[in-house]
Design an enzyme around this catalytic site. Sequence first.
Site, short mmCIF file in Angstrom:
data_model
loop_
_atom_site.label_atom_id
_atom_site.label_comp_id
_atom_site.label_asym_id
_atom_site.label_seq_id
_atom_site.Cartn_x
_atom_site.Cartn_y
_atom_site.Cartn_z
N TYR A 226 0.85 -1.19 0.00
CA TYR A 226 0.00 0.00 0.00
C TYR A 226 0.89 1.24 0.00
O TYR A 226 1.70 1.42 0.91
CB TYR A 226 -0.90 -0.03 1.23
CG TYR A 226 -1.80 1.16 1.42
CD1 TYR A 226 -2.77 1.48 0.49
CD2 TYR A 226 -1.70 1.95 2.58
CE1 TYR A 226 -3.61 2.55 0.67
CE2 TYR A 226 -2.55 3.03 2.78
CZ TYR A 226 -3.50 3.33 1.83
OH TYR A 226 -4.33 4.39 2.02
N GLY A 232 7.35 13.79 2.42
CA GLY A 232 6.84 15.07 2.90
C GLY A 232 5.38 15.08 3.28
O GLY A 232 4.83 16.13 3.64
N ASN A 342 -9.75 2.56 7.07
CA ASN A 342 -10.69 2.24 8.15
C ASN A 342 -10.58 0.77 8.53
O ASN A 342 -10.53 0.41 9.71
CB ASN A 342 -12.12 2.57 7.71
CG ASN A 342 -12.39 4.06 7.67
OD1 ASN A 342 -11.78 4.83 8.41
ND2 ASN A 342 -13.29 4.48 6.79
N GLU A 466 -1.01 3.46 9.82
CA GLU A 466 -2.44 3.45 9.49
C GLU A 466 -3.15 4.68 10.05
O GLU A 466 -4.32 4.65 10.42
CB GLU A 466 -3.13 2.17 10.02
CG GLU A 466 -2.45 0.86 9.62
CD GLU A 466 -2.60 0.55 8.15
OE1 GLU A 466 -2.58 1.49 7.34
OE2 GLU A 466 -2.73 -0.63 7.80
N GLU A 470 -2.48 10.33 17.10
CA GLU A 470 -2.86 11.74 17.18
C GLU A 470 -3.92 12.06 16.12
O GLU A 470 -4.88 12.80 16.37
CB GLU A 470 -1.63 12.64 17.00
CG GLU A 470 -0.66 12.61 18.18
CD GLU A 470 0.11 11.31 18.31
OE1 GLU A 470 0.54 11.00 19.44
OE2 GLU A 470 0.28 10.60 17.30
#
EC number: 1.3.8.5
Length: 483
Positions: A226, A232, A342, A466, A470
């Site tokens: 993935y 950046g 998700n 994932e 935070e």
Amino acid sequence: MRLSRAGRAGLSGSCSPCAGALGSRAPPLPGCSAGRGLGGRRLGCRPASVSAIEVTCSPVRAGAGATAMWRSGCRRLGARLCGLRGGLGVPAESGHRNVVSCIDPSMGLNEEQKEFQKVAFDFATREMAPNMAEWDQKELFPVDMMRKAAQLGFGGVYIRTDVGGSGLSRLDASVIFEALATGCTSTTAYISIHNMCAWMIDTFGNEEQRHKFCPPLCTMEKFASYCLTEPGSGSDAASLLTSAKRQGDHYILNGSKAFISGAGESDIYVVMCRTGQPGPKGISCIVVEKGTPGLSFGKKEKKVGWNSQPTRAVIFEDCAVPVANRIGDEGQGFLIAVKGLNGGRINVASCSLGAAHASVLLTRDHLNIRKQFGEPLASKQYLQFKLADMATRLVASRLMIRSAAVALQEEREDAVALCSMAKLFATDECFAICNQALQMHGGYGYLKDYAVQQYVRDSRVHQILEGSNEVMRMLISRSLLQE
């Protein structure tokens, strides 16, 4: 044998003796009369993965021969793992699994899910736990083992059956990944990422794409990575810069991706790239196949954990990819990425559960075996309370993850927030459980001969990837404030 709702005729007799693959013995630990566990690792009289002993010590609809084998295996195991509350010397007929009932991971599951779980625990114990330390220390990508896992249906757990998937639910997948993670958390995490990539193609791809890419992914003949994060743009994924400019029937990709699990080894790269305007609406999803001219990889990163899966940068230099490899419409890429994440958050939280479950059981038995000041550590109330807290956090995490998995499967409006809550809570709490387990092992816990330190290292990164925890707090608060 494969796991699927369409057909599981081969499930009967799938549980091998819980004696599994007991390895060589070594000199005993202080205060302990037993030796090494699986693969020769010193684990305080415990195998590197406690899963099969704790969960699969019962025949799975086995015939008379398999039942006899299971009973014999339990007797042999009980004789060798002395000091463990009678050495599992429980009559087979009782069906007792010798697991602490309050943390039993099969609680609340239906019979079908318990079957999936037993197969996954058994596979984790036989194929993963004995090799977990070697994969970590030698940084080996266990291709053959993962292809064996795919034969059980673990290569496409929640992929539709017409392209070779198992067609299971998100809750089923969580149960499976938790069980596998007791055997090797790092490798299971990669398998979960591979599943996420296959699901994106299966869900958003057209029929030609589904039938081209998904079958070899479900068998793990080919592996997937993935590609979203860039040097950046990490948490601010919508600002990604990798460009894909259309020229005739091809896109020309330029840019790079960072921290990509499986990079260099994987065959399929699900890439989020910019085909249009700045911001999320200008992002598209394109599948890039290994060997495409202009695709290359950075050096293999040296990591604290997750060492059984390679991590490299993925680099695109005038990389020409057919327009036919675009998944969904132009500008739909960010939506695809978010929907994939998700589920990815449920998956990685489930991997944390497996590490924490194993750590709790290892700690429980260490406290019973290890003596200080003339009595077992288990007699110390302070440590009893710590163990109780660990068990409570484990069960709370499991319930939250499974609730979120059901919400995601049902496509409920609160699914995004619940997946974020589950990922936030479970990865924080399960890492704390593993870390506390290491502390309660004392100096032994810091040695690489002991599995608990690897569970700590392999679960730490789950608080970052994932979507960092935070970012999870941002998503949860945003959901609340918009109501």
